[in-house]
Scaffold this motif. Structure first.
Motif, mmCIF file in Angstrom:
data_model
loop_
_atom_site.group_PDB
_atom_site.id
_atom_site.type_symbol
_atom_site.label_atom_id
_atom_site.label_comp_id
_atom_site.label_asym_id
_atom_site.label_seq_id
_atom_site.Cartn_x
_atom_site.Cartn_y
_atom_site.Cartn_z
ATOM 1 N N PRO A 89 14.829 8.931 6.323
ATOM 2 C CA PRO A 89 14.983 7.587 5.758
ATOM 3 C C PRO A 89 14.514 7.588 4.306
ATOM 4 C CG PRO A 89 12.999 7.701 7.100
ATOM 5 C CD PRO A 89 13.719 9.015 7.283
ATOM 6 N N ASP A 90 14.933 6.589 3.543
ATOM 7 C CA ASP A 90 14.482 6.498 2.154
ATOM 8 C C ASP A 90 13.008 6.129 2.065
ATOM 9 O OD1 ASP A 90 16.979 7.069 0.847
ATOM 10 O OD2 ASP A 90 17.668 5.109 1.516
ATOM 11 N N PHE A 91 12.540 5.335 3.042
ATOM 12 C CA PHE A 91 11.123 4.965 3.030
ATOM 13 C C PHE A 91 10.657 4.576 4.421
ATOM 14 C CE2 PHE A 91 13.377 0.990 2.174
ATOM 15 C CZ PHE A 91 12.704 0.049 2.951
ATOM 16 N N ILE A 92 9.359 4.629 4.584
ATOM 17 C CA ILE A 92 8.695 4.178 5.804
ATOM 18 C C ILE A 92 7.908 2.911 5.458
ATOM 19 C CG2 ILE A 92 6.859 4.673 7.474
ATOM 20 C CD1 ILE A 92 9.408 6.229 8.048
ATOM 21 N N ARG A 93 8.061 1.889 6.286
ATOM 22 C CA ARG A 93 7.276 0.666 6.091
ATOM 23 C C ARG A 93 6.224 0.589 7.191
ATOM 24 N NH1 ARG A 93 8.759 -5.439 4.247
ATOM 25 N NH2 ARG A 93 7.285 -6.581 5.548
ATOM 26 N N LEU A 94 4.969 0.555 6.773
ATOM 27 C CA LEU A 94 3.850 0.429 7.705
ATOM 28 C C LEU A 94 3.502 -1.043 7.874
ATOM 29 C CD1 LEU A 94 1.504 1.815 9.338
ATOM 30 C CD2 LEU A 94 0.144 1.581 7.251
ATOM 31 N N PRO A 95 3.445 -1.543 9.111
ATOM 32 C CA PRO A 95 3.006 -2.925 9.315
ATOM 33 C C PRO A 95 1.489 -3.014 9.352
ATOM 34 C CG PRO A 95 3.548 -1.963 11.422
ATOM 35 C CD PRO A 95 3.813 -0.890 10.377
ATOM 36 N N LYS A 96 0.976 -4.191 9.053
ATOM 37 C CA LYS A 96 -0.449 -4.469 9.234
ATOM 38 C C LYS A 96 -1.350 -3.458 8.534
ATOM 39 C CE LYS A 96 0.446 -6.698 13.698
ATOM 40 N NZ LYS A 96 1.910 -6.599 13.610
ATOM 41 N N GLY A 97 -0.974 -3.080 7.314
ATOM 42 C CA GLY A 97 -1.789 -2.133 6.565
ATOM 43 C C GLY A 97 -3.136 -2.730 6.184
ATOM 44 N N GLU A 98 -4.181 -1.939 6.341
ATOM 45 C CA GLU A 98 -5.519 -2.455 6.018
ATOM 46 C C GLU A 98 -6.380 -1.492 5.215
ATOM 47 O OE1 GLU A 98 -6.602 -5.872 9.229
ATOM 48 O OE2 GLU A 98 -7.373 -3.858 9.665
ATOM 49 N N THR A 99 -6.090 -0.189 5.262
ATOM 50 C CA THR A 99 -6.953 0.761 4.559
ATOM 51 C C THR A 99 -6.136 1.847 3.864
ATOM 52 O OG1 THR A 99 -7.214 2.332 6.384
ATOM 53 C CG2 THR A 99 -8.727 0.442 6.339
ATOM 54 N N ALA A 100 -6.732 2.410 2.833
ATOM 55 C CA ALA A 100 -6.107 3.528 2.130
ATOM 56 C C ALA A 100 -6.006 4.757 3.030
ATOM 57 C CB ALA A 100 -6.897 3.859 0.869
ATOM 58 N N ASP A 101 -6.945 4.901 3.973
ATOM 59 C CA ASP A 101 -6.913 6.063 4.873
ATOM 60 C C ASP A 101 -5.641 6.081 5.717
ATOM 61 O OD1 ASP A 101 -9.303 7.033 3.951
ATOM 62 O OD2 ASP A 101 -10.511 6.137 5.552
#
Length: 298
Positions: A89-101
């Motif tokens: 895919p061109d990109f991955i979208r992460l839901p509910k992001g909260e930390t840089a880790d």
């Protein structure tokens, strides 16, 4: 326009709907997001990720295509990544992001997949949705946690729930969060995308919300129905009046340079550097959407 792409309308398509997977590219969205998270029930998640992976391999889309995975902490997140990354895919979208880790962990998984499948390093991008006060507080850190990061988004429904309030027609409850997210995105140099508007029948309020987020500085909006796409474009396309004024500002600037004058004015009003930058941006945007050509310059 982060990463030199228009992202006015990002259209979600359920990952368990074969017809939408096949036809999502015909509606003219700048970006498509195949959803494996909220749109897919738990019993269908395994089948949905394989449907999405197959669609990415076999269909050609006229725009960038991403996949919203389940959060990496859930039982499905890693399986989502392993399956769909093989189809690039061109990109991955992460839901509910909260930390840089979280961003760094997904970056590592993507890097391993790129090497495994022979894809160019760094060719798969990332974005994350901020859906809680913690995520908002860490938005800049997430946006700069990986060079893959191309955008931040706000997930309005979950964010409102986390505030222990309800959505209003004018979106007053999200005004501060939206503004802070724009600040974080601009500092990080990435795009910023607004939340979906789920009542597809209320076009009037939808348009007002798009006008608001454009004024706040958002690059675009997530949409859930193809009918919303052109409504977004109507708001984001510079008007003839805006284009004409931008041309006049730049013409006054060029004239001042030719005269070697440090004073720039238009119709008796002073023109300063920020106004010149905004005029350049208006014309660049207008050119990108086909509303202006350089040969039309005054």
């Amino acid at each position: 326009m982060g990463k030199e792409k228009l992202r006015r309308a990002m259209m979600f398509a359920p990952g368990n709907n074969p017809a939408m997977l096949q036809n999502a590219g015909i509606y003219g969205a700048d970006s498509i997001i195949f959803d494996l998270e909220d749109a897919v029930s738990i019993p269908e998640k395994d089948a949905a990720r394989h449907l999405v992976a197959s669609a990415l391999k076999h269909f050609k889309y006229p725009c960038e295509v991403g996949v919203r995975i389940n959060h990496i902490s859930t039982p499905w997140g890693r399986d989502d990544l392993e399956c769909v990354l093989a189809s690039k895919p061109d990109f991955i979208r992460l839901p509910k992001g909260e930390t840089a880790d979280e961003i760094k962990l997904i970056d590592e998984i993507i890097s391993e997949a790129e090497e495994k499948h022979g894809f160019a390093a760094g060719s798969i991008q990332m974005m994350t949705a901020v859906e809680s006060p913690k995520g908002l507080r860490n938005a800049y850190e997430m946006a700069t946690a990986s060079p893959r990061m191309m955008a931040l988004a706000i997930g309005g429904e979950d964010f409102v729930t986390s505030l222990k309030t309800t959505k209003t027609k004018g979106g007053r409850e999200l005004f501060t969060a939206r503004s802070m997210l724009v600040f974080a995105a601009r500092e990080a140099g990435v795009d910023v995308i607004d939340s979906v508007f789920s009542d597809i029948r209320d076009e009037e309020t939808f348009i007002e919300e798009v006008k608001l987020i454009k004024e706040l500085g958002f690059d675009g909006k997530s949409v859930v129905n193809p009918r919303q796409i052109n409504l977004v474009y109507q708001v984001y396309t510079p008007t003839d009046k805006e284009i004409e004024y931008a041309q006049k500002v730049l013409a006054a600037y060029r004239e001042a340079l030719e005269r070697k004058s440090g004073v720039i004015s238009l119709n008796g009003k002073m023109i300063d550097a920020p106004m010149i930058t905004r005029a350049e941006r208006v014309l660049a945007y207008a050119a990108a959407v086909g509303a202006y050509r350089k040969e039309e310059a005054l």
